[in-house]
Design an enzyme around this catalytic site. Structure first.
Site, PDB file in Angstrom:
ATOM      1  N   LYS A  93       0.871  -1.181   0.000  1.00  0.00           N
ATOM      2  CA  LYS A  93       0.000   0.000   0.000  1.00  0.00           C
ATOM      3  C   LYS A  93       0.905   1.226   0.000  1.00  0.00           C
ATOM      4  O   LYS A  93       1.605   1.490   0.974  1.00  0.00           O
ATOM      5  CB  LYS A  93      -0.885   0.015   1.246  1.00  0.00           C
ATOM      6  CG  LYS A  93      -1.826   1.200   1.218  1.00  0.00           C
ATOM      7  CD  LYS A  93      -2.641   1.343   2.446  1.00  0.00           C
ATOM      8  CE  LYS A  93      -3.596   2.519   2.307  1.00  0.00           C
ATOM      9  NZ  LYS A  93      -3.051   3.686   1.597  1.00  0.00           N
ATOM     10  N   ARG A 137      -3.377   8.646  -5.330  1.00  0.00           N
ATOM     11  CA  ARG A 137      -4.161   7.671  -6.084  1.00  0.00           C
ATOM     12  C   ARG A 137      -4.685   8.369  -7.337  1.00  0.00           C
ATOM     13  O   ARG A 137      -5.162   9.508  -7.255  1.00  0.00           O
ATOM     14  CB  ARG A 137      -5.313   7.191  -5.195  1.00  0.00           C
ATOM     15  CG  ARG A 137      -6.209   6.155  -5.806  1.00  0.00           C
ATOM     16  CD  ARG A 137      -5.704   4.737  -5.587  1.00  0.00           C
ATOM     17  NE  ARG A 137      -6.594   3.776  -6.216  1.00  0.00           N
ATOM     18  CZ  ARG A 137      -7.672   3.278  -5.632  1.00  0.00           C
ATOM     19  NH1 ARG A 137      -7.978   3.622  -4.389  1.00  0.00           N
ATOM     20  NH2 ARG A 137      -8.440   2.403  -6.264  1.00  0.00           N
ATOM     21  N   ARG A 172      -7.773  11.154  -7.107  1.00  0.00           N
ATOM     22  CA  ARG A 172      -8.957  10.606  -6.455  1.00  0.00           C
ATOM     23  C   ARG A 172      -9.896  11.712  -6.013  1.00  0.00           C
ATOM     24  O   ARG A 172     -11.091  11.513  -5.871  1.00  0.00           O
ATOM     25  CB  ARG A 172      -8.528   9.778  -5.245  1.00  0.00           C
ATOM     26  CG  ARG A 172      -9.501   8.700  -4.933  1.00  0.00           C
ATOM     27  CD  ARG A 172      -9.182   8.100  -3.606  1.00  0.00           C
ATOM     28  NE  ARG A 172      -9.961   8.754  -2.585  1.00  0.00           N
ATOM     29  CZ  ARG A 172      -9.725   8.650  -1.298  1.00  0.00           C
ATOM     30  NH1 ARG A 172      -8.711   7.953  -0.879  1.00  0.00           N
ATOM     31  NH2 ARG A 172     -10.509   9.240  -0.426  1.00  0.00           N
ATOM     32  N   GLU A 210      -1.146   4.592  -8.659  1.00  0.00           N
ATOM     33  CA  GLU A 210      -0.695   5.543  -7.645  1.00  0.00           C
ATOM     34  C   GLU A 210       0.497   6.329  -8.185  1.00  0.00           C
ATOM     35  O   GLU A 210       1.460   5.735  -8.676  1.00  0.00           O
ATOM     36  CB  GLU A 210      -0.274   4.776  -6.386  1.00  0.00           C
ATOM     37  CG  GLU A 210       0.027   5.641  -5.195  1.00  0.00           C
ATOM     38  CD  GLU A 210      -1.052   5.545  -4.118  1.00  0.00           C
ATOM     39  OE1 GLU A 210      -1.907   4.634  -4.189  1.00  0.00           O
ATOM     40  OE2 GLU A 210      -1.051   6.390  -3.213  1.00  0.00           O
ATOM     41  N   ARG A 218     -16.229  -0.098   0.075  1.00  0.00           N
ATOM     42  CA  ARG A 218     -17.144  -1.190   0.433  1.00  0.00           C
ATOM     43  C   ARG A 218     -16.396  -2.284   1.167  1.00  0.00           C
ATOM     44  O   ARG A 218     -15.231  -2.560   0.893  1.00  0.00           O
ATOM     45  CB  ARG A 218     -17.753  -1.773  -0.846  1.00  0.00           C
ATOM     46  CG  ARG A 218     -18.679  -0.802  -1.561  1.00  0.00           C
ATOM     47  CD  ARG A 218     -20.030  -1.432  -1.821  1.00  0.00           C
ATOM     48  NE  ARG A 218     -19.868  -2.699  -2.514  1.00  0.00           N
ATOM     49  CZ  ARG A 218     -19.971  -2.836  -3.823  1.00  0.00           C
ATOM     50  NH1 ARG A 218     -20.223  -1.809  -4.582  1.00  0.00           N
ATOM     51  NH2 ARG A 218     -19.820  -4.019  -4.372  1.00  0.00           N
ATOM     52  N   LYS A 221      -7.325  -2.613   3.369  1.00  0.00           N
ATOM     53  CA  LYS A 221      -5.975  -2.086   3.581  1.00  0.00           C
ATOM     54  C   LYS A 221      -5.528  -2.495   4.977  1.00  0.00           C
ATOM     55  O   LYS A 221      -6.288  -2.387   5.945  1.00  0.00           O
ATOM     56  CB  LYS A 221      -5.913  -0.572   3.381  1.00  0.00           C
ATOM     57  CG  LYS A 221      -6.927   0.246   4.144  1.00  0.00           C
ATOM     58  CD  LYS A 221      -6.764   1.707   3.766  1.00  0.00           C
ATOM     59  CE  LYS A 221      -7.837   2.561   4.441  1.00  0.00           C
ATOM     60  NZ  LYS A 221      -7.859   3.929   3.951  1.00  0.00           N
TER      61      LYS A 221
END
Lengths: 343, 536
Positions: free
Chosen positions: B229, B234, B249, B277, B394, B400
């Site tokens: 991550k 993003r 994002r 990313e 969701r 993460k």
């Protein structure tokens, strides 16, 4: 030797052997008014204004020994002449005038010069040394005309009632709440009160202050029929589960702090009504001038700027740090008071 | 100006989103398009370059109010907003102004540019005298260029969509890039024909939920992939009809901000959308996020900064292939296609495939997670191989799993007032750690306390101030806080020799005394353990 000195218990008059608004128990306390940062428990004897006896008794131990004097009436303690003069802050609030060997001192307590139907209007008192509060001692604080603020509150309430929202109006339990109630237009709908407000309002009525009819919200039917009501509650009730019984609501807070947008926004309130029981900047300066004082002690608020301003205008001035120095927000004081009331 | 000030007041006086949107809708329906265009311009945060310096504004307002400048400064500290401070100190209100917003902006505000002080002063004084209190505030906000008024871009878009009946995504697209706030623009903004917007439109991002607890609860390890991550920006990379669009994002079009990444667009087939990313990257590993911030802050990217802080796109997912939306295909397939696509592009290392970390058991993965900090990652992403690319955040398929934050107990030593919502309260704190028997400043933190705690700390600060230096107070060292942060690095710019990333107050340790706080030695050891890879 000045007539008053600052000690770790508060302002002390040595020749008279008494304290003004001590923050710890002492033998003899002269009380300017009954807010928690000025009137503390446990002293052996209290002196306050006659109209203020009821509220002071309600705030202290019921057995507290309180002597009341009429505004302007002189009493003598160990050669110091004490008289109390209206401060216009809340019911019974006083300025304390002390005379000793021809020297005159006045301790303002908290005060305002705007009219208020729930207490005796402020009277300027001439003196040599004036000890003044400075809660709103910056030029950004200039109160809009009171009539305008009340018109805004009432029209906000009227609008909420028309769309079926309860108006939640927050204001301090002692003083502000009663002043608000006195300025509401009862033809719009019922005025409901939080328990703490209702108790204090009853004390005001007993002291002969006439106020519109209020209903204790604790007895109001759950959710029933509160949509055209205004609810007067202390600030600490905001966001509490207690408020949920009133259904959809719009929130407002009446306080001088509401003049600044950030102060309202951080409380996530819909409306802020700038209604204060303290003097604003212009009135503060006018009052200081009217006292004719040669020396001014500044306490409780924006002491630094006020002292500097006075010095730049050739007035001898100094800051006096009370325990509640920089109490920018009365909220904590109010919190202490509510804790005492056990509500 | 009156209508616009009224809109501002309506937005400002409610916390209910639907009421804000309703106020915006009413305004956009009623205002002349030339005004509405400017309203959109300001409400979504666009602003002319600072036209008049704040020092000058403060000076003129002080003179107008008959106040010395030091008193203006004291007032400003209590208010925390220049435009509002000016509004509050100016003498009695003028009458309200009927002049429309567009004329206020075009005939007054924009004319200020490049004028000498006397002219600027004249315009400002005249304007203040003509406006009532609310209008003055709005006017000052426009001048000082900090027009954030509790109506986000999202709400403005929602209102415009409601007024026009056009999809929100289309409105968002039309608000991107360069445009002039004119009546014609406003009409185009609401136009029902939406073909203009389709080309660049990104897909909604799919976001992961934080994993609390152990991954064993997710079932069979073999049904999942794990990736690092990363802590970058993003982004969605779109290539359609010979044009390239890079979106963040936050649904911001990043045109021109990452030229070296945008160049890759020419190498991709039309109808390609990659989710990835943006990272500052050098020698096969990411540079600290702070480096990327240096780039983001710049309007013009010189050659030097592009060389010092090169950016790459780490590709996570393929959303569109050959113009076809493949988001419902399983991740395993999408990754396979992404992998072959990235393999065929000669991107000179600027388009990289996100690694799928090898693991067979969840225990293996625990080890990988512990190593994350050493490779410069924030933790792991766990994705179910059979998952489609969903919408929004969701639970279920994407998680993460961040590394535990680093933690240090430190003592509150300096405090400063906040601004905006937190004006008049001490909310910005500096914390110290022990070096011998004195406290050396270690980190600043602003977030993590509840409102109630902030009030109590504010109270403590007022009663325990030792000295005042302008707005900063030194405070009796008594309160201990547990600070959390994500990264730690040696620094020459900090007194402690250490810089931390994203520090925040995790807990007020009322159970600890100042002498229980951490020392410089323990913090140095922490630094060493985190960066041991680089040091060996």
């Amino acid at each position: 030797m000045p007539l008053l000195t600052l000690t770790d218990r508060g302002l002390y008059c040595e020749p008279g052997d008494f304290y003004v608004d001590p923050w710890e128990p002492v033998d003899r306390a002269v009380i300017t008014h009954s807010h928690g940062d000025h009137a503390t428990w446990g002293s052996r004897a209290y002196l306050t204004s006659e109209p203020g006896i009821g509220v002071l008794q309600a705030r202290l131990d019921p057995t507290a020994k309180i002597r009341g004097v009429r505004y302007g009436e002189a009493v003598s303690l160990n050669g110091v002449t004490i008289s109390l003069h209206p401060a216009g802050h809340i019911l019974g609030s006083s300025q304390v005038r002390l005379v000793h060997r021809g020297e005159v001192w006045v301790v303002s307590g908290d005060y305002k010069t705007d009219p208020d139907p729930t207490c005796t209007p402020f009277e300027p008192v001439r003196c040599h040394t004036f000890i003044t509060e400075s809660t709103f001692g910056l030029p950004i604080y200039r109160w809009p005309p009171q009539a305008e603020v009340f018109a805004e509150i009432n029209s906000w309430w009227r609008f909420n009632a028309s769309v079926g929202k309860t108006s939640m109006l927050y204001g301090y339990t002692l003083g502000k709440a009663q002043r608000l109630i006195a300025g509401l237009d009862p033809s719009i709908g019922p005025i409901l009160t939080h328990g703490a407000v209702e108790r204090m309002t009853a004390t005001y009525r007993q002291a002969g202050i006439s106020l519109p009819t209020t209903h204790y919200a604790g007895t109001a039917e759950r959710r029933a029929d509160s949509s055209d009501a205004i609810v007067i509650a202390p600030p600490h009730a905001s966001g509490s589960t207690w408020t949920r019984r009133f259904g959809t609501q719009s929130t407002g807070f009446a306080s001088g702090w509401m003049l600044v947008r950030g102060a309202r926004r951080r409380r996530a309130l819909d409306r802020g009504f700038p209604l204060s029981d303290h003097v604003d900047w212009p009135s503060l300066l006018q009052v200081i001038e009217a006292t004719g004082a040669a020396e001014v002690w500044v306490t409780h608020g924006f002491t630094g700027p006020v002292v500097r301003w006075l010095k730049e205008h050739r007035v001898a001035a100094r800051a006096v740090q009370t325990r509640f120095e920089g109490e920018r927000d009365d909220e904590i004081v109010e919190g202490i008071e509510e804790a005492k009331l056990g509500s | 100006m009156r209508l616009f000030a009224r809109l501002f007041t309506a937005i400002d006086e409610t916390n209910a989103t639907h009421e804000k949107v309703a106020a915006l809708v009413a305004y956009f329906r009623g205002a002349p398009p030339s005004d509405a265009a400017w309203a959109v311009h300001f409400l979504i945060g666009r602003r002319p370059k600072r036209l008049v310096g704040s020092r000058k504004l403060a000076a003129w307002a002080s003179v107008e109010a008959g106040l010395p400048e030091w008193l203006f400064d004291e007032s400003y500290q209590a208010v925390g907003d220049l435009a509002e401070t000016i509004t509050l100190i100016l003498p009695a209100d003028g009458v309200s102004s009927e002049l429309p917003l567009s004329r206020w902006v075009e005939e007054r505000l924009l004319r200020l540019r490049g004028e000498d002080d006397d002219v600027q002063r004249e315009v400002m004084l005249r304007s203040w005298r003509e406006l009532d209190r609310r209008e003055r505030f709005v006017w000052n906000k426009l001048i000082t260029g900090s027009f954030r008024v509790g109506a986000s871009q999202r709400l403005v878009i929602r209102a415009l969509a409601e007024v026009s009946g056009v999809d929100e995504g289309v409105i968002a697209h039309r608000l991107m890039g360069d445009w002039e706030p004119t009546a014609e623009f406003f009409q185009r903004l609401l136009a029902p024909d939406t073909r203009d917007a389709d080309l660049s439109r990104p897909y909604p991002f799919f976001l992961a939920h934080p994993l609390e607890g152990e991954p064993a609860a997710l079932g069979q390890a073999g049904e999942w992939i794990a990736e690092w991550k990363w802590d970058g920006i993003r982004a969605q990379f779109i290539r359609r009809a010979g044009k390239t669009f890079l979106w963040s994002r936050g649904e911001e079009l990043l045109a021109g901000r990452f030229p070296e990444v945008e160049e890759i667009g020419a190498l991709l087939p039309d109808g390609t959308v990659i989710d990835g990313e943006l990272l500052p990257w050098s020698d096969g590993k990411p540079l600290p996020f702070a480096q990327l911030q240096r780039r983001i802050g710049r309007k013009n990217l010189g050659r030097k900064i592009l060389e010092d802080i090169p950016a790459v796109l780490i590709a996570y997912d393929l959303l569109e292939e050959g113009g076809r939306d493949i988001r419902s295909h399983p991740l395993s397939q999408r990754r396979e296609r992404l992998s072959s696509l990235v393999g065929t592009v000669a991107s000179a290392g600027r388009l990289l495939l996100s690694l799928s970390l090898p693991f067979t058991t969840w225990e293996d993965l625990g080890d990988a997670r512990r190593a994350a900090r050493e490779v410069g990652a924030e933790g792991l992403m766990l994705k179910r191989l059979s998952s489609g690319y969903g919408v929004g955040r969701r639970r279920g398929d994407w998680w993460k799993w961040k590394v535990d934050p680093l933690t240090v107990d430190a003592v509150l030593i300096y405090a400063q007032g906040g601004s905006g919502k937190r004006a008049g309260l001490f909310t910005d704190y500096t914390f110290g750690i022990w070096e011998g028997n004195h406290l050396v400043p270690f980190a600043k933190a602003y977030s993590g306390l509840s409102d109630e705690e902030i009030r109590r700390v504010d109270q403590f600060i007022r009663r325990n101030t030792l000295e005042k230096f302008g707005p900063v107070r030194t405070v009796k060292p008594e309160l201990v806080f547990e600070l959390h942060f994500e990264g730690i690095q040696p620094s020459t710019r900090h007194k402690s020799g250490i810089a931390v990333r994203f520090p925040r107050m995790a807990r007020w340790r009322t159970d600890k005394k100042p002498e229980d706080a951490d020392t410089i030695e323990t913090v140095r050891a922490l630094l060493k353990s985190v960066t041991r890879e680089e040091q060996t």
